[in-house]
Design a protein around this motif. Structure first.
Motif, mmCIF file in Angstrom:
data_model
loop_
_atom_site.group_PDB
_atom_site.id
_atom_site.type_symbol
_atom_site.label_atom_id
_atom_site.label_comp_id
_atom_site.label_asym_id
_atom_site.label_seq_id
_atom_site.Cartn_x
_atom_site.Cartn_y
_atom_site.Cartn_z
ATOM 1 N N THR A 1 -6.899 1.175 -2.299
ATOM 2 C CA THR A 1 -7.245 -0.088 -2.152
ATOM 3 C C THR A 1 -7.496 -0.564 -0.725
ATOM 4 O O THR A 1 -7.889 0.298 0.179
ATOM 5 C CB THR A 1 -5.871 -0.894 -2.570
ATOM 6 O OG1 THR A 1 -5.859 -2.118 -2.519
ATOM 7 C CG2 THR A 1 -4.760 -0.192 -1.631
ATOM 8 N N GLY B 1 -9.126 -2.951 -11.679
ATOM 9 C CA GLY B 1 -8.314 -4.038 -10.959
ATOM 10 C C GLY B 1 -7.902 -5.265 -11.397
ATOM 11 O O GLY B 1 -7.804 -6.241 -10.835
ATOM 12 N N LEU C 1 -3.704 0.501 -8.927
ATOM 13 C CA LEU C 1 -2.859 1.308 -7.866
ATOM 14 C C LEU C 1 -1.663 1.593 -8.270
ATOM 15 O O LEU C 1 -1.008 2.285 -8.057
ATOM 16 C CB LEU C 1 -2.568 0.180 -6.840
ATOM 17 C CG LEU C 1 -3.711 -0.617 -6.031
ATOM 18 C CD1 LEU C 1 -3.260 -1.347 -5.147
ATOM 19 C CD2 LEU C 1 -4.721 0.316 -5.975
ATOM 20 N N LYS D 1 0.962 -6.357 -6.076
ATOM 21 C CA LYS D 1 1.346 -6.140 -4.638
ATOM 22 C C LYS D 1 2.367 -6.795 -3.890
ATOM 23 O O LYS D 1 3.261 -6.550 -3.186
ATOM 24 C CB LYS D 1 -0.019 -6.160 -3.971
ATOM 25 C CG LYS D 1 -1.026 -5.089 -3.866
ATOM 26 C CD LYS D 1 -2.494 -5.495 -2.911
ATOM 27 C CE LYS D 1 -3.114 -4.124 -3.005
ATOM 28 N NZ LYS D 1 -4.307 -4.373 -2.144
ATOM 29 N N ASN E 1 0.988 -1.149 0.113
ATOM 30 C CA ASN E 1 0.110 0.151 0.024
ATOM 31 C C ASN E 1 0.777 1.331 -0.165
ATOM 32 O O ASN E 1 0.523 2.141 -0.600
ATOM 33 C CB ASN E 1 -0.937 0.130 1.305
ATOM 34 C CG ASN E 1 -2.360 -0.645 1.013
ATOM 35 O OD1 ASN E 1 -1.963 -1.905 0.385
ATOM 36 N ND2 ASN E 1 -3.273 -0.381 1.624
#
Lengths: 164, 829
Positions: free
Chosen positions: B487, B441, B470, B668, B94
């Motif tokens: 997110t 996404g 993201l 991620k 994040n």
């Protein structure tokens, strides 16, 4: 020639043509992947039907296994048209061509379905167990070929025809 | 047990053994950033895992406005406090420095920063233009399995009733569409029959193409704990790789890839032959048994042994365990769903349970699994090629009911055919009839098959591509507009795991820069497009996650996925709850079909089914005559050989898959240091015999090629099935100099350079596990080994061939006993 032999001859011819046509369509529409793969699988059903019909005919002294490839066969035409979908790349025409091909497959399969129907009816009327067993074994798959082409046309035609 | 464990080296942590039928003891896993003590945390904010489908409940630790760690929620029914490695370390992404913080638009061929107004107006202008010139069929939406329920529902409403397009699908098409389809075929409707609690009660657990240890590691902890307790279950494993599951199984079958239907048919044949059919159950609750039996007549173990290359005796042994089970739990995942004849095979697992009457009781259940955390919501909200609330597009009354909920004319909602699936959308884009594709996404430029084709489609000038993400993913680099999204942890919403458990995930911190929640983006678009219902009121009448959830409840009312008994408030504080949750089941529903089959009646079913070979739809009248009373349908399937067989130039079979430490295209997990270090680069697995024949050794640089493309990867020699290669699909190009595709300096790295474009005609799920490939030695290793984990299915054939995978000090996780479940806090046994 009696009636059963007449119908066997018609089915033999029809299934042979459908097998060839399915393979030709699979080749022509290799960029429409589902059509390509399923048509190839379904061609195997028709080939199997041809073999079974040939076997049943042989028991009756009827030789249907004559060489069927000649210069005007759909096989050759198919080779000429092969990968038509790939060559023009991203033009919309392959969509229309595909609809036309699916329509033709549908009609061909429906024709075969009617022959199986005739064979089954005739076999019942004449108590011809072997012919009835043949029709009962093969007809369901022909109906599945009919339904597949119908489903594909139903699914694809709105996008193809509304974007012309 | 209290202690600190390196959860990279020991992904499943310490054991808490328990006996059959007892509650699974809680163990609370906590990971906090270096230097943060638990008592210094400002706030703990409730959430659940977003990096797999297990739905592990956790609390996010917040300090000074930043996420500093996570802790499992002991009270939750799913994980009893435990977390997997991806949950423990994944949150760090994040705060990655390369998060998108401003919208981007393409100007003169380059993506440049802009403001939201400019970006959204570009999208709106193009939408309006296309609607006017070409109609709704020119616009498509490709979404995810990682957004929240509220977001999918909003997207489904604006796409299906606002734009009026048939083209809305999720990347759940790649992970879970076969699960949904198999359930529809057998039970008439989507909806997971079983529950994770069945693990506590089963005496046999069969895993079909499901590497549970790596895909849902917390439930594997549960099985490990049962294996060390009293009256442990026996495991049956079908997998061509030497997974952890395979190593603990009583019987491990490693079939030739693409032959699942043959194997399952032989297992069913044996179960029937040995008289293990529950005839009472079959008569009361099913149709189609005679056809199934007839279809199986020639499917002997000897026949299957030949097709699958598995000894007939092993098949009989497995069938004996399945046939003798008192409480059988089966799970199914990608080894079936992404392989040849996907739906046909998954349905045979349902058949196994139906003929044995193994449904709806503790320990007796089927788990047709999901891959992604919110895939279930993509399905139920109608963003995965279905109508919302499992409504049947072929049933005019269902469409009318949906139109009533939305207050629109039924003609507004396209239902002239099945909603368009993702692969067909890309085909329409390739042909030019689809001109705008809004991708949210997901990263198709790495995750779809045959990447050179996908990149070429996305790069077309005439296709307007929006990427909402993201990071500047491989896909975003090809987009015309890039929208920076918030997110997990930065927005509030709900999502539902693979056993129907609904969790709330609250906002813990602010998103970076100008990034916005996906819900806000969709709401903004709906407002700008001015979508109206038939009375002129706004079509999308909600404004935040909670009001969106309330709108969804109205849509779900009376449907199998009934959420009317739930609310954000009810989900806050305690455990997650399994739908359906309504007046009749205010605390949720552990298992479906305990009292018979409830959603297969022709009037209520989601689907009339399809032909398992051709995918042709069954018509209403046909279904009505086959199944007038709404029983489960036993659907037989014939085995067909795979479409691409090895031979000649391409002598190997190639399968792609995943590893424990990564999720999807690593957007991620590749940015979480511990996870990235555990598996930093692509590898290829081959058996010792195959490596020897090529004179190749551990760590050698190899080239894997197929007719579609090639990649380079270092070799890991494992106990994989001879003749089979495995390449993980996670790796792309964002962390290479090339950026989004191979080039002169960066060779192919993504597994999907090589995969075939072929999908299951029934579920439309692409087949990532059935290709023919060549393997070639490119360069001898200088002593470096491959970077494949040693803790998992990629463990080396000889221990010591590669250094052990460890996380060290940075991966130490605290594990603490907790009394939450010790007093038998449940009553379902």
């Amino acid at each position: 020639m009696n009636g059963v032999e007449l119908v066997l001859r018609a089915i033999h011819h029809g299934e042979q043509e459908l097998a060839d046509d399915l393979l030709a369509v699979a080749g022509r529409h290799s960029a429409d992947h589902e059509v390509h793969h399923v048509a190839t699988d379904l061609a195997a059903w028709s080939r199997e039907h041809v073999e079974r019909v040939t076997g049943t005919a042989r028991h009756r002294g009827l030789d249907l296994a004559e060489p069927h490839q000649d210069d005007s066969s759909p096989g050759l035409l198919a080779a000429l048209k092969e990968n038509a979908a790939e060559a023009p790349g991203r033009r919309p025409e392959p969509g229309l061509l595909l609809l036309r091909d699916l329509r033709d497959l549908h009609l061909k399969a429906a024709e075969n379905s009617l022959y199986w129907e005739m064979l089954a009816q005739l076999a019942q009327a004449t108590r011809d167990d072997e012919a009835l067993e043949l029709a009962s074994a093969c007809h369901p798959r022909t109906l599945r070929q009919v339904r597949w082409t119908n489903t594909m046309i139903k699914t694809l035609c709105p996008q193809t025809l509304s974007s012309l | 047990m209290d202690g600190s464990v390196d959860r990279i080296a020991r992904p499943w942590g310490s054991r808490t053994p328990y006996d059959r039928g007892r509650p699974w003891p809680a163990r609370v896993d906590t990971y906090l950033a270096d230097g943060v003590a638990p008592e210094s945390v400002d706030r703990w904010v409730q959430a659940a895992s977003i990096l797999h489908s297990d739905g592990d409940a956790m609390d996010i630790a917040v300090k000074e406005g930043r996420i500093v760690g996570v802790r499992g929620r002991a009270v939750d029914r799913v994980n009893h406090g435990r977390l997997g490695p991806k949950d423990l370390f994944g949150w760090q992404a994040n705060a990655a420095r390369d998060r998108l913080t401003r919208p981007l638009v393409r100007v003169d061929g380059r993506l440049v920063e802009t403001d939201w107004e400019t970006a959204m107006e570009r999208i709106v202008a193009r939408s309006r233009q296309l609607l006017e010139e070409r109609g709704p069929g020119a616009i498509g939406f490709y979404t995810s399995g990682q957004l929240f329920l509220e977001e999918y529902y909003t997207l489904a409403v604006l796409a299906r009733a606002g734009i009026g397009t048939h083209h809305l699908d999720g990347n759940t098409r790649l992970c879970t569409s076969t699960a949904a389809e198999a359930l529809k075929e057998s039970f008439g409707c989507d909806g997971q029959p079983g529950s994770y609690d069945d693990i506590d009660h089963a005496d046999v657990i069969a895993l079909f193409g499901h590497n549970l240890a790596e895909t849902q590691p917390v439930q594997w902890m549960r099985i490990l704990d049962r294996l060390e307790g009293g009256d442990p279950p026996r495991l049956v494993c079908v997998d061509p790789r030497p997974t952890r599951v395979a190593r603990r199984a009583s019987v491990h079958l490693a079939p030739r890839v693409g032959t699942n239907v043959a194997l399952l048919n032989a297992l069913l044949y044996e179960v029937i032959r040995t008289g293990r059919v529950d005839t009472g159950y079959v008569e009361a609750h099913t149709v189609g048994f005679d056809e199934l039996k007839a279809r199986l007549a020639s499917c002997t173990p000897e026949w299957a042994a030949d097709v699958c290359d598995v000894p007939a005796a092993r098949i009989q042994e497995a069938a004996e365990i399945l046939g003798a089970a008192e409480r059988l739990l089966s799970t199914v995942l990608q080894g079936v769903y992404q392989s040849h004849q996907a739906t046909a095979a998954a349905v045979q697992v349902n058949n196994l349970h139906l003929i044995r009457g193994m449904l709806g009781r503790p320990g007796a259940g089927v788990l047709q699994m999901n891959g992604q955390p919110t895939a279930q919501n993509t399905r139920e909200c109608g963003a995965n090629g279905d109508l919302p609330g499992f409504r049947n597009w072929q049933n005019d009354e269902h469409v009318a009911d949906l139109a009533r909920v939305w207050n629109v004319d039924p003609k507004t909602i396209p239902h002239y055919g099945p909603p368009t699936h993702a692969m067909q959308m890309f085909r329409y884009a390739e042909q030019g009839s689809l001109r705008m594709l809004w991708i949210s996404g997901t990263n198709p430029a790495v995750s779809l098959p045959e990447l050179s084709r996908i990149r070429a489609i996305l790069a077309q000038d005439r296709l307007f591509v929006i990427a909402q993400d993201l990071f500047l993913t491989e896909t975003a680099r090809l987009a015309d507009v890039v929208l920076p999204a918030a997110t997990w942890g930065e927005k509030t919403g709900t999502f539902t795991n693979a056993d129907r458990t609904v969790h709330l995930s609250d906002k813990a911190v602010e998103p970076p820069g100008e990034a916005r929640p996906d819900l806000d983006i969709f709401l903004d678009y709906a407002r700008r497009m001015d979508f109206r219902d038939k009375d002129g009121a706004p079509l999308v009448g909600w404004h935040d996650p909670e009001s969106a959830f309330e709108a969804w409840k109205r849509c779900s009312a009376g449907r199998p996925c009934d959420y009317t008994g739930l609310s954000h408030a009810k989900l806050r504080g305690g455990t997650g709850v399994q739908w359906p949750c309504n007046d009749r089941a205010p605390e949720g529903t552990p298992r479906l079909y305990g009292e018979g089959i409830t959603w297969a009646h022709p009037d209520v079913c989601e689907s009339y089914g399809k032909d398992l070979v051709t995918g042709a739809t069954v018509e209403a009248v046909e279904y009505r005559s086959l199944n007038p009373d709404g029983r489960a349908v036993l659907k037989a399937a014939e085995y067909l050989p795979p479409h691409e067989e090895p031979g000649g130039e391409y002598p190997f079979q190639l399968t792609t898959g995943r590893t424990l430490y990564h999720f999807h295209t690593r957007t991620k997990t590749g940015r979480a240091p511990q996870l990235n270090a555990a598996a930093p680069d692509v590898w290829v697995e081959a058996s010792a015999g195959d490596a020897r024949a090529l004179d190749a050794r551990e760590g050698d640089l190899m080239e894997v090629s197929t007719p579609r493309g090639l990649l380079r990867a270092r070799l890991r020699i494992t106990d994989i099935r001879p003749g089979l290669l495995f390449v993980p699909f996670h790796y792309g190009y964002w962390d290479t100099p090339a950026g989004h595709a191979p080039d002169a300096t960066t060779p192919g790295r993504a597994a999907n350079e090589t995969t075939v474009t072929d999908w299951d005609p029934v579920s439309k799920q692409p087949l990532f596990k059935t290709a023919a490939a060549a393997l070639r030695l490119v360069e001898r290793s200088d002593g470096t080994t491959s970077r494949a984990p040693t803790t998992t299915a990629s463990a080396p054939h000889r221990t010591g061939d590669a250094p052990a995978t460890e996380g060290g000090a940075a991966a130490m996780v605290s594990e603490t006993a907790d009394p939450a479940w010790n007093d038998g806090g449940r009553s379902d046994a």
